[in-house]
Design an enzyme around this catalytic site. Structure first.
Site, PDB file in Angstrom:
ATOM      1  N   GLU A 157       0.805  -1.225   0.000  1.00 25.15           N
ATOM      2  CA  GLU A 157       0.000   0.000   0.000  1.00 25.15           C
ATOM      3  C   GLU A 157       0.839   1.276   0.000  1.00 25.15           C
ATOM      4  OE1 GLU A 157      -3.043   0.011   2.952  1.00 25.15           O
ATOM      5  OE2 GLU A 157      -4.133  -1.616   1.997  1.00 25.15           O
ATOM      6  N   GLU A 257      -5.361  -9.188   1.843  1.00 22.15           N
ATOM      7  CA  GLU A 257      -6.198  -8.917   3.018  1.00 22.15           C
ATOM      8  C   GLU A 257      -7.651  -8.959   2.558  1.00 22.15           C
ATOM      9  OE1 GLU A 257      -5.329  -5.116   4.698  1.00 22.15           O
ATOM     10  OE2 GLU A 257      -3.210  -5.555   5.098  1.00 22.15           O
TER      11      GLU A 257
END
Length: 456
Positions: A157, A257
């Protein structure tokens, strides 16, 4: 009997009534857009959890912790085959934990970055330095000998909004890490990137990591995706849209995730997570494109995503959500055969720059000071608390010591888009326009003075 006691009683029934993990691990290899067991030639689907007790910025290395064996027993009950670990100490001894995981049939996907070693969103070029690459290479050295290392993440990220500038340097890191593995490891260990699910540049970012020369492309790609909430569906969640968007993607995809927690709240104030997406993820609809995923997350933290409560005495207590997930994994088999994977595909075309995507097709060269590590090896691992690569206006991170401050840990948000990272820099990527101008001015002034000083 209370709810907690009922849950624990069910848990103690053991794995005999639930899906068991295979009690051995062989290196995982990539064929087309899927993972395969190198010995059995069976397709490998990731069924796992994200594992970082204390949160993703915790200083505790779970793979060097005395509590690892406790957790392995719980993993076996859950019926998983993979854990993702966000941060390790490359100077620690990981043999006991990694061997226990291997004996339980469990693989590890490891983030190479730490809260002190990552590409800065605000100053990517300055954070891409010899200190940083030495740390990454030393971490590879610490784990390359374990057959149950499924792969490494070169970043997590780093892009979490419409500003994608830093991603050029993350791709350069991916190239460098792949080259180091090729030169210094006895086997090929895949390298990939874990992306935030940002709708504005989701496709461009994925294609960027899969374009260009083979030595620069990621071996796999993953999303932190929370679109499926509660009792959703393939259509409502957007899963069908993701399948269509990536139907021609040529490397393995998976969810690094998943597991939305914006759902009905239990009477103990924890979210009631039904995990109905498990059936979808391992269905014939998904497996031609995706290779499973990892539930966020193992341990209970303030963000209310945890499956297991770890008390002050280091004892473990499983939650209702743990039991629910265990049952969902147990009743959902992998598709028979190869799951419809694509044996061969073409790399992506590098995306054009736009207002929502900006990256260089030509990557920056490896820093001169890091080339000795590529040639001769990383040398001594310096650990999490070793020198940092983080840059501040008075320190470029390329020396042996750093004045960088530790960034504050971030918890997972309660919305469907994940933003976990090691802040990836000293300043936010969502600075105001005036702040960005000020930063740019300071950078230009600092570099001008530095050049003048060096010239003198």
């Amino acid at each position: 009997m209370g709810v907690a006691n009922i849950i624990y009683a069910l848990f103690l029934l053991g794995p005999s009534i639930f899906l068991k993990a295979t009690a051995q691990t062989h290196p995982i290899v990539i064929k087309g857009n899927a993972f395969f067991d190198s010995k059995t030639n069976e397709r490998f689907y990731i069924r796992g959890v994200d594992y970082q007790p204390g949160g993703s910025s915790s200083l505790v290395d779970p793979l060097a912790s005395r509590s690892c064996k406790k957790d392995v027993e719980i993993f076996k009950k859950l019926g998983i085959n993979t854990v993702r670990v966000y941060q390790v100490d490359n100077s620690a001894d990981h043999d006991k934990c990694m061997n226990a995981l291997s004996e339980a049939g469990i693989y590890v996907i490891l983030d190479l970055n730490t809260y002190r070693h990552s590409i800065s969103r605000a100053h990517p070029a300055l954070s891409y330095n010899k200190v940083y690459l030495q740390h990454l290479f030393a971490t590879i050295d610490a784990f390359k000998g374990y057959d149950n290392v499924l792969g490494f993440f070169s970043g997590n990220e780093v892009v979490n909004d419409e500003d994608t500038t830093a991603i050029t340097w993350v791709k350069a890191v991916t190239r460098d890490v792949k080259a180091y593995i090729k030169k210094h490891s006895d086997r090929h260990i895949p390298v990939g990137y874990s992306a935030a699910d940002v709708a504005e540049n989701r496709l461009q970012l994925a294609h960027y990591f899969n374009c260009g020369d083979e030595s620069e492309r990621a071996d796999f790609y993953a999303f932190n995706m929370y679109e499926w909430c509660g009792y959703s569906s393939m259509t409502v969640s957007g899963y069908y849209d993701r399948i269509k968007e990536f139907s021609n993607y040529s490397i393995p995809l998976f969810l690094s995730e998943f597991g939305c927690n914006t759902v009905e709240i239990n009477d103990d104030t924890t979210p009631n997570r039904p995990f109905t997406e498990i059936e979808a993820i391992y269905s014939h609809d998904m497996t031609p494109v995706f290779s499973g995923g990892l539930v966020y997350e193992y341990s209970a933290e303030p963000n209310h995503y945890g499956l297991v409560v770890i008390d002050k005495d280091d004892e473990r207590r499983v939650s209702r959500n743990f039991i629910t997930l265990m049952k969902q994994y147990a009743k959902t088999p992998n598709p028979k055969g190869d799951g419809g994977y694509k044996k061969a595909g073409s790399p992506s075309k590098c995306p054009a720059n736009s207002t929502q995507f900006n990256a260089w097709e030509k990557l920056p060269e490896m820093p001169e000071g890091a080339k000795i590590y590529m040639e001769k090896g990383a040398g001594e691992p310096l650990g999490i608390e070793g020198p940092t690569n983080m840059w501040s206006p008075f320190h470029d991170g390329d020396d042996d010591e750093s004045t960088s401050r530790r960034p504050k840990p971030k918890n997972k948000p309660s919305n469907v888009t994940s933003t976990t990272s090691y802040t990836s820099g000293m300043t936010s990527s969502s600075e105001s326009g005036s702040s960005k101008i000020g930063v740019a001015f300071c950078q230009a002034l600092f570099i001008t003075v530095l050049i003048a000083t060096l010239s003198f």
